[in-house]
Design an enzyme around this catalytic site. Structure first.
Site, mmCIF file in Angstrom:
data_model
loop_
_atom_site.group_PDB
_atom_site.id
_atom_site.type_symbol
_atom_site.label_atom_id
_atom_site.label_comp_id
_atom_site.label_asym_id
_atom_site.label_seq_id
_atom_site.Cartn_x
_atom_site.Cartn_y
_atom_site.Cartn_z
ATOM 1 N N LYS A 53 -17.480 -54.039 9.458
ATOM 2 C CA LYS A 53 -17.569 -55.091 8.690
ATOM 3 C C LYS A 53 -16.544 -56.248 8.764
ATOM 4 O O LYS A 53 -16.996 -57.286 9.474
ATOM 5 C CB LYS A 53 -17.289 -54.424 7.374
ATOM 6 C CG LYS A 53 -18.544 -53.445 7.012
ATOM 7 C CD LYS A 53 -18.502 -52.592 5.443
ATOM 8 C CE LYS A 53 -19.252 -51.313 5.729
ATOM 9 N NZ LYS A 53 -20.933 -51.519 6.142
ATOM 10 N N SER A 105 -14.002 -35.592 -5.955
ATOM 11 C CA SER A 105 -14.441 -36.512 -5.304
ATOM 12 C C SER A 105 -14.870 -37.722 -6.595
ATOM 13 O O SER A 105 -15.396 -37.275 -7.580
ATOM 14 C CB SER A 105 -15.775 -36.151 -4.859
ATOM 15 O OG SER A 105 -16.484 -37.119 -4.492
ATOM 16 N N SER A 145 -17.670 -50.435 -2.841
ATOM 17 C CA SER A 145 -18.492 -51.509 -2.188
ATOM 18 C C SER A 145 -19.667 -51.906 -3.062
ATOM 19 O O SER A 145 -20.039 -53.266 -2.938
ATOM 20 C CB SER A 145 -18.943 -51.018 -0.703
ATOM 21 O OG SER A 145 -19.860 -50.076 -0.946
ATOM 22 N N THR A 199 -21.528 -36.512 20.974
ATOM 23 C CA THR A 199 -22.128 -37.863 20.980
ATOM 24 C C THR A 199 -21.581 -38.813 21.909
ATOM 25 O O THR A 199 -20.280 -38.805 22.214
ATOM 26 C CB THR A 199 -22.038 -38.384 19.816
ATOM 27 O OG1 THR A 199 -23.186 -39.602 19.567
ATOM 28 C CG2 THR A 199 -20.789 -38.992 19.041
ATOM 29 N N HIS A 238 -14.208 -51.161 3.248
ATOM 30 C CA HIS A 238 -14.360 -52.562 2.659
ATOM 31 C C HIS A 238 -13.209 -53.252 2.638
ATOM 32 O O HIS A 238 -13.151 -54.330 2.328
ATOM 33 C CB HIS A 238 -15.383 -52.388 1.335
ATOM 34 C CG HIS A 238 -16.574 -51.897 1.665
ATOM 35 N ND1 HIS A 238 -17.750 -52.876 1.868
ATOM 36 C CD2 HIS A 238 -17.164 -50.900 1.767
ATOM 37 C CE1 HIS A 238 -18.942 -52.343 2.371
ATOM 38 N NE2 HIS A 238 -18.557 -51.084 2.117
ATOM 39 N N THR A 286 -28.932 -46.603 -3.341
ATOM 40 C CA THR A 286 -27.771 -47.069 -3.124
ATOM 41 C C THR A 286 -26.663 -46.976 -4.238
ATOM 42 O O THR A 286 -25.571 -46.762 -4.167
ATOM 43 C CB THR A 286 -27.937 -48.375 -2.480
ATOM 44 O OG1 THR A 286 -28.890 -48.399 -1.584
ATOM 45 C CG2 THR A 286 -26.446 -48.969 -2.043
#
Ligand SMILES: Cc1ncc(COP(=O)(O)O)c(C=O)c1O
Length: 425
Positions: free
Chosen positions: A254, A143, A195, A283, A223, A369
């Site tokens: 977006k 990752s 982003s 859901t 993005h 963030t």
């Protein structure tokens, strides 16, 4: 245990570290965007600022599709026809023709066999990765260190082993891939456009590595969709490797201006996720009107090369101007321009001054963030921002950064008129 005391103390620590957030209540009216109304009374009772027309510089409504007349008409038309909520999960009465049509559109858009809608791209990432990593026993994940929280959360929740490679560093990734047996299941998780840094990824190089080391690939194009590649179909498509990425993830929220997320890929793999992923199965499905409006928005975005060109030209213009005045930024060649200040306090101060003195809204971005000590003002440009707006922003930034430069109106335009060297779309 006194639970409330625990919560209070944790919040206090967070506040003392300077990371506590206040949300700014805004009203982005269609007719005046990017001018935006801000309700300061409900924010902090700051009477120094009145409810005023503020220019917004941090929206992710990149093509301003949330304000597009045809998209709105389509949404209203479907609401009038079938109502608001879908009334169920996809399995229990919550699948409509609008969901099916959108999935088929998304698959085509990405040049893939199948697509699957989720309630957000966050959910799509988290639940798809969780499922893949749980089901593929003994999987080794790789990752990128700057991957989005939703990707990290999906991997972490699954309990899979994960190697973190340096941001966009293919030789580091390869050195990690080499350590594992060729037959061990492997998954490379990365983004095509980061982003918070605005950095673009050479997706085809990841595909080559994945093939060499027998790994699956999971690419977040959240993005990038709508803004890069042929007809805005993303960066994998720009490199001609859409078909070779195992799972592409994107958002409807977006560049397409709606809400929801999705994955696209090979039909067996998408069917597998559809069948085994709790975050998809259990859901309520997105509103039919949102599905219909999203499809309309994608159709319009496909035909909007002129908007993409305009955004990238303006981003180049802004980078030139920032360089000229000496404001540090991450030069990622994308439509996202982060101004690095490193300190959460300083970033908050800059943001407040921009708002109070210059009626400019750029949200300060800090931990969690982005990593601690990498706080920033993250600027995004839309087709509705003009060159005059950019000049105003640069002048205002110079003032808050205390840079003494006499910048005349349109002072940077001439220098960027023939800017064709950076061809990112
Ligand atoms: C890289 C990345 N992936 C996924 C998401 C989640 O997207 P959504 O807002 O559709 O949940 C975000 C959100 O900002 C993001 O930045």
């Amino acid at each position: 245990m006194n639970y409330i005391d625990f919560f209070k103390n944790e919040l206090l620590k967070f506040k003392n570290d300077g990371f506590y957030r206040k949300f700014l209540p805004i009203k982005r009216s269609r007719d005046i965007f990017p001018l935006t109304k801000i309700n300061f009374d409900s924010f902090n009772n700051d009477k120094n600022i009145s409810d005023n027309d503020i220019k917004i510089w941090c929206t992710n409504d990149y093509l301003n599709m949330s304000h597009n007349e045809q998209v709105i008409d389509r949404m209203v038309e479907v609401i009038r026809e079938v109502g608001t909520g879908s009334g169920g999960t996809r399995n229990i009465s919550g699948t409509t023709q609008y969901h099916i049509e959108l999935e088929s559109k998304l698959a085509k858009f990405h040049n893939r066999e199948s697509a699957l809608i989720f309630n957000s791209a966050y959910l799509a990432n988290q639940s798809t990765l969780w499922t893949l990593c749980k089901k593929l026993k003994d999987i080794q994940v790789f990752s990128d260190e700057l991957n989005h929280a939703s990707l990290i959360q999906g991997i972490k929740n699954s309990g899979a082993e994960c190697e973190v490679f340096k941001h966009n560093d293919l030789s580091h990734l390869e050195s990690l891939l080499k350590k594992y047996d060729h037959d061990k299941p492997k998954l490379i998780v990365f983004e095509s456009l980061y982003s918070m840094d605005g950095t673009l990824t050479n997706v085809s190089e990841y595909v080559d590595l994945a093939k060499k080391y027998n790994a699956l690939t999971y690419l977040d194009e959240v993005h990038a969709v709508g803004l890069y590649g042929d007809q805005g179909s993303g960066i994998a498509n720009k490199y001609g490797v859409s078909n070779e990425i195992d799972i592409i993830n994107g958002t409807l929220a977006k560049a397409f201006g709606q809400i929801g997320g999705y994955i696209a890929g090979n039909k067996e793999l998408i069917d597998f996720i559809r069948s085994f992923t709790p975050g998809f199965i259990f859901t309520t499905s997105i509103m039919p009107s949102v599905a219909a409006a999203s499809k309309k928005s994608i159709e319009i975005a496909e035909q909007s090369d002129f908007l993409r060109k305009d955004i990238h030209k303006k981003a180049n213009y802004m980078r030139k101007a920032l360089t000229e005045v000496g404001i540090p930024f991450i030069n990622g060649q994308s439509h996202i321009i982060p101004l690095i200040t490193n300190s959460a306090d300083k970033t908050r101060l800059y943001s407040e001054e921009l708002l109070k003195k210059y009626k400019i809204y750029v949200q300060p971005i800090f931990y969690p963030t982005v990593p601690k000590d990498t706080a920033r003002l993250r600027i995004t440009i839309t087709p509705k921002h003009t060159y005059q707006d950019i000049d105003h922003l640069i002048r205002s930034l110079c003032s808050v950064y205390n840079i003494k430069r006499n910048i005349s109106h349109n002072s940077f335009i001439e220098k960027t008129e023939n800017l064709t060297s950076v061809n990112v779309i």
